[in-house]
Design a protein around this motif. Structure first.
Motif, PDB file in Angstrom:
ATOM      1  N   GLY A 135      74.142 -50.391 -41.508  1.00 16.66           N
ATOM      2  CA  GLY A 135      74.797 -50.114 -40.606  1.00 16.66           C
ATOM      3  C   GLY A 135      76.311 -50.261 -40.830  1.00 16.66           C
ATOM      4  N   CYS A 136      76.703 -51.369 -41.264  1.00 14.51           N
ATOM      5  CA  CYS A 136      77.978 -51.768 -41.663  1.00 14.51           C
ATOM      6  C   CYS A 136      78.566 -50.636 -42.625  1.00 14.51           C
ATOM      7  N   HIS A 137      77.612 -50.396 -43.951  1.00 14.32           N
ATOM      8  CA  HIS A 137      78.195 -49.430 -44.537  1.00 14.32           C
ATOM      9  C   HIS A 137      78.369 -47.916 -44.014  1.00 14.32           C
ATOM     10  N   ALA A 138      77.719 -47.756 -43.012  1.00  8.53           N
ATOM     11  CA  ALA A 138      77.957 -46.447 -42.180  1.00  8.53           C
ATOM     12  C   ALA A 138      79.232 -46.390 -41.190  1.00  8.53           C
ATOM     13  N   ALA A 139      79.011 -47.663 -40.589  1.00  2.67           N
ATOM     14  CA  ALA A 139      80.268 -47.652 -39.554  1.00  2.67           C
ATOM     15  C   ALA A 139      81.676 -48.043 -39.961  1.00  2.67           C
ATOM     16  N   LEU A 140      81.806 -48.954 -41.108  1.00  6.14           N
ATOM     17  CA  LEU A 140      83.135 -49.502 -41.217  1.00  6.14           C
ATOM     18  C   LEU A 140      84.127 -48.382 -41.735  1.00  6.14           C
ATOM     19  N   PRO A 141      83.733 -47.198 -42.360  1.00  4.37           N
ATOM     20  CA  PRO A 141      84.810 -46.330 -42.640  1.00  4.37           C
ATOM     21  C   PRO A 141      85.335 -45.709 -41.163  1.00  4.37           C
ATOM     22  N   HIS A 142      84.597 -45.290 -40.495  1.00 13.40           N
ATOM     23  CA  HIS A 142      85.071 -44.892 -39.063  1.00 13.40           C
ATOM     24  C   HIS A 142      85.983 -46.077 -38.480  1.00 13.40           C
ATOM     25  N   MET A 143      85.549 -47.055 -38.276  1.00 10.55           N
ATOM     26  CA  MET A 143      86.136 -48.243 -37.727  1.00 10.55           C
ATOM     27  C   MET A 143      87.456 -48.441 -38.241  1.00 10.55           C
ATOM     28  N   LYS A 144      87.627 -48.647 -39.782  1.00  5.89           N
ATOM     29  CA  LYS A 144      88.717 -48.937 -40.624  1.00  5.89           C
ATOM     30  C   LYS A 144      89.676 -47.772 -40.432  1.00  5.89           C
ATOM     31  N   GLU A 145      89.334 -46.578 -40.296  1.00  6.30           N
ATOM     32  CA  GLU A 145      90.270 -45.326 -40.198  1.00  6.30           C
ATOM     33  C   GLU A 145      90.651 -45.355 -38.673  1.00  6.30           C
ATOM     34  N   GLN A 146      90.134 -45.754 -37.575  1.00  2.30           N
ATOM     35  CA  GLN A 146      90.565 -45.824 -36.212  1.00  2.30           C
ATOM     36  C   GLN A 146      91.424 -47.123 -35.972  1.00  2.30           C
ATOM     37  N   GLY A 147      91.448 -47.879 -36.851  1.00  3.88           N
ATOM     38  CA  GLY A 147      92.089 -49.204 -36.613  1.00  3.88           C
ATOM     39  C   GLY A 147      91.469 -50.321 -35.667  1.00  3.88           C
ATOM     40  N   HIS A 148      90.234 -50.105 -35.318  1.00  2.00           N
ATOM     41  CA  HIS A 148      89.746 -51.107 -34.297  1.00  2.00           C
ATOM     42  C   HIS A 148      88.116 -50.571 -34.405  1.00  2.00           C
TER      43      HIS A 148
END
Length: 267
Positions: A135-148
């Motif tokens: 879950g973290c592996h999949a979600a982190l790229p999106h969250m990092k890119e959007q900044g939150h």
């Protein structure tokens, strides 16, 4: 026994308005309660579960309820990394991605470490550790890119205490907590928070399964309750409230934390 009836708090405002919240293992128990609380707080809730019938039923229930939020369902086996990535990518593109709750988990029959079969150990590791990792592996790229973004992993009292005859479960839940700390340290500079909720025994199907394996389930429950200063076990909604808090902006300066929700057991 202390008589208690859980009632969701009325805060007077919606803490997750216009946010998308993804919850794994949301067909029952803590996951379902979390879905209900997040929907009540205005979120678009993404219900995910390997149980497609149960998960769809929860999403339909939320959609048809007099709720402030909306809901969708995705079938998801958290141990399948490729599927997890596909699901998260689709959600992020279609709905956005603000919160991920890695709730899916499993236990194992009680027994000494040397009695536990390796196949059972490996399954518990796959669901509890790899599920949260995926879950973290999949979600982190999106969250990092959007900044939150906010990730809430569901650990256990076993994240901080070694439970007897629960070696594999304790090992995996301890790993979830420490992985959360690592994610918080790594993702914090990108505006992403990560926390763990560590509940004690909660009135769920997992508890029922555990008790059913005891010689005297009723007596086992009584002995369990006696170990809690509040003289009762947690309701799923009480754990969901803790998850909701950590997911929301009310916890905007809290990251890398393990929030113990155990009725005073560890005290």
């Amino acid at each position: 026994m202390n008589e208690f009836m859980y009632r969701p708090p009325d805060t007077g405002f919606m803490r997750l308005s216009e946010k998308t919240v993804v919850i794994t293992g949301a067909a029952a128990g803590i996951g379902k309660a979390t879905a209900e609380r997040c929907a009540a707080e205005g979120a678009h809730v993404i219900v995910t579960d390997v149980d497609s019938d149960g998960g769809q039923a929860v999403a339909d229930e939320l959609e048809n309820a007099d709720s402030n939020g909306t809901a969708s369902f995705y079938e998801l086996d958290v141990t399948d990394s490729d599927q997890f990535h596909d699901v998260i990518d689709d959600i992020a593109e279609t709905h956005g991605l603000d919160v991920l709750v890695n709730n899916a988990g499993t236990g194992h029959p009680g027994g000494s470490l040397e009695e536990l079969e390796n196949s059972i150990r490996d399954f518990v590791i796959d669901v509890n550790i790899n599920g949260a990792w995926n879950g973290c592996h999949a979600a982190l790229p999106h969250m990092k890119e959007q900044g939150h973004g906010s990730i809430v992993n569901v650990g256990s009292l076993a994240s901080i205490l070694g439970l007897p005859k629960q070696a594999a479960y304790s090992m995996t839940k301890g790993a979830v907590l420490n992985m959360t700390r690592a994610v918080a340290a790594e993702a914090g500079p990108y505006g992403v928070r990560a926390n763990t909720v560590c509940p004690g025994f909660t009135e769920t199907q997992l508890l029922d399964q555990y008790l059913s394996q005891q010689d005297d389930p009723e007596r086992a429950r009584e002995q369990m309750v006696e170990q809690y200063p509040l003289k009762r076990l947690a309701e799923p909604g009480e754990v969901a409230d803790a998850i909701l808090f950590l997911a929301s902006d009310e916890a905007s300066f809290i990251t890398g934390h393990g929030l113990v929700v155990d009725g005073g057991f560890s005290a």
